[in-house]
Motif scaffolding. Structure first.
Motif, short mmCIF file in Angstrom:
data_model
loop_
_atom_site.label_atom_id
_atom_site.label_comp_id
_atom_site.label_asym_id
_atom_site.label_seq_id
_atom_site.Cartn_x
_atom_site.Cartn_y
_atom_site.Cartn_z
N GLU A 170 51.61 12.47 -31.08
CA GLU A 170 52.46 11.91 -32.13
C GLU A 170 51.73 10.67 -32.63
O GLU A 170 51.11 9.95 -31.83
CB GLU A 170 53.82 11.53 -31.53
CG GLU A 170 54.86 11.07 -32.53
CD GLU A 170 54.95 9.57 -32.74
OE1 GLU A 170 55.77 9.13 -33.55
OE2 GLU A 170 54.17 8.80 -32.11
N HIS A 199 51.58 1.79 -36.34
CA HIS A 199 53.03 1.85 -36.13
C HIS A 199 53.78 0.77 -36.91
O HIS A 199 54.76 1.07 -37.61
CB HIS A 199 53.34 1.71 -34.63
CG HIS A 199 54.81 1.70 -34.34
ND1 HIS A 199 55.56 0.54 -34.35
CD2 HIS A 199 55.67 2.70 -34.05
CE1 HIS A 199 56.82 0.84 -34.07
NE2 HIS A 199 56.91 2.15 -33.89
N LYS A 238 56.03 6.77 -42.02
CA LYS A 238 56.68 5.49 -41.81
C LYS A 238 56.72 4.68 -43.10
O LYS A 238 56.08 3.64 -43.20
CB LYS A 238 55.91 4.73 -40.72
CG LYS A 238 56.50 4.98 -39.32
CD LYS A 238 56.04 3.93 -38.35
CE LYS A 238 56.98 3.62 -37.22
NZ LYS A 238 57.71 4.66 -36.58
N HIS A 242 52.84 10.22 -27.17
CA HIS A 242 53.44 9.28 -28.11
C HIS A 242 52.46 8.19 -28.53
O HIS A 242 52.02 7.40 -27.68
CB HIS A 242 54.66 8.65 -27.44
CG HIS A 242 55.40 7.67 -28.27
ND1 HIS A 242 55.63 6.37 -27.88
CD2 HIS A 242 55.97 7.80 -29.50
CE1 HIS A 242 56.33 5.74 -28.81
NE2 HIS A 242 56.55 6.58 -29.81
N ARG A 243 52.10 8.18 -29.79
CA ARG A 243 51.04 7.28 -30.32
C ARG A 243 49.73 7.54 -29.56
O ARG A 243 48.96 6.62 -29.30
CB ARG A 243 51.44 5.81 -30.24
CG ARG A 243 52.85 5.50 -30.75
CD ARG A 243 53.20 4.02 -30.72
NE ARG A 243 54.63 3.81 -30.86
CZ ARG A 243 55.27 2.66 -30.71
NH1 ARG A 243 54.57 1.57 -30.44
NH2 ARG A 243 56.57 2.56 -30.84
N GLU A 259 54.36 11.03 -37.98
CA GLU A 259 55.59 10.34 -38.40
C GLU A 259 55.30 9.55 -39.67
O GLU A 259 54.42 8.69 -39.71
CB GLU A 259 56.12 9.39 -37.31
CG GLU A 259 57.42 8.74 -37.80
CD GLU A 259 58.04 7.71 -36.86
OE1 GLU A 259 57.68 7.65 -35.67
OE2 GLU A 259 58.90 6.96 -37.36
#
Ligand code: G3P
Ligand code: CA
Length: 259
Positions: free
Chosen positions: A51, A66, A127, A24-25, A125
């Motif tokens: 991700e 993010h 965003k 994640h990230r 993702e």
């Protein structure tokens, strides 16, 4: 190392190896989130993928970050959207966490594809939550096509327009519909969400039960859960039979799931 698991389609079929571990990230428990060191550590720890979060710069280029503002994870200030790609790329995205990561740049998606494309799965993702009708899906898809990485990338988003748009532009694009936790995400987790035509459901792990898994698989959809860090939660997700676990700490997830 390019294993069979690096290809999304093969990963879908590789029942024995489930669940995949997606960092994640990047390996954000070990390095500043959404940076090249975090992606490299994820790779070295044996994650099946990463991700990451992308948005558009002022000049319509893809930057990996993010938050919609720069303040928390860089030495910049203000909205990402108000800065050009060269301004963003010049920022320090590592010093906020630890001085050993000083001079770590905010990565371009192009650089991530260049360095890691084809090595493992990349979950991008999209965003654009502050600007949901912008060209983010178009630009991200075009870059992925240019790198010939459609089989190695899954796009995800809480914005269903992105999911629909990607499939319209290229039916080969793999998509995951992100669902907010709890009641807020309940419509997307059910039949209404399926109308968007995703390949995978990306719910918060706390909402996932055995029936969620069975229903999704009956509909030939994957279930990829986020963000699972605790041992007991990792074990519960494996017993439900989810396809992929998004975690901050791939090393820990691997050690738990390999037992
Ligand atoms: O993809 C799952 C997860 O990344 C969504 O939440 O806020 O960490 O981007 P967030
Ligand atoms: Ca994310």
């Amino acid at each position: 190392m390019v294993s069979a698991l690096t290809c999304y389609n093969l990963a879908m079929e590789n029942l024995d190896k489930r669940p995949l571990i997606i960092a994640h990230r990047g390996a954000s428990a070990h390095a500043p989130e959404n940076t090249m060191p975090a992606f490299q550590i994820a790779y070295e720890q044996g994650a099946d993928g990463i991700e990451l979060d992308v948005m558009l710069s002022k000049d319509n280029r893809l930057i990996v970050i993010h938050d919609s503002t720069l303040d928390r994870t860089t030495n910049g200030k203000g909205n990402v959207l108000d800065h050009t790609i060269s301004e963003l790329h010049g920022l320090d995205a590592g010093a906020w966490l630890n001085e050993t990561f000083q001079n770590t740049k905010l990565p371009l998606l192009d650089e991530v594809y260049e360095q890691f494309g084809g090595k493992f799965l990349i979950n991008v993702e999209l965003k654009n939550y502050h600007n949901p009708k912008d060209e983010l899906p178009d630009v991200a898809l075009a870059l992925t096509q240019k790198h010939d990485l459609l089989d190695h990338v899954i796009f995800s988003s809480f914005n269903p327009r992105n999911i629909v748009r990607l499939k319209k532009l290229d039916s080969r694009a793999k998509t995951g519909l992100l669902c907010l936790p709890g009641f807020a995400g309940s419509l997307f987790r059910g039949p209404i969400g399926r109308l968007f035509g995703y390949n995978a459901l990306h719910p918060h792990f706390s909402d996932v039960t055995e029936s969620t898994g069975k229903r999704a698989h009956k509909n030939k959809n994957q279930v990829n859960v986020w963000t699972v860090n605790k041992t007991e939660d990792l074990i519960r997700m494996r017993s439900i039979g989810v396809d992929a676990i998004i975690t901050d700490d791939p090393q820990h997830a691997k050690s738990v799931l390999e037992q």
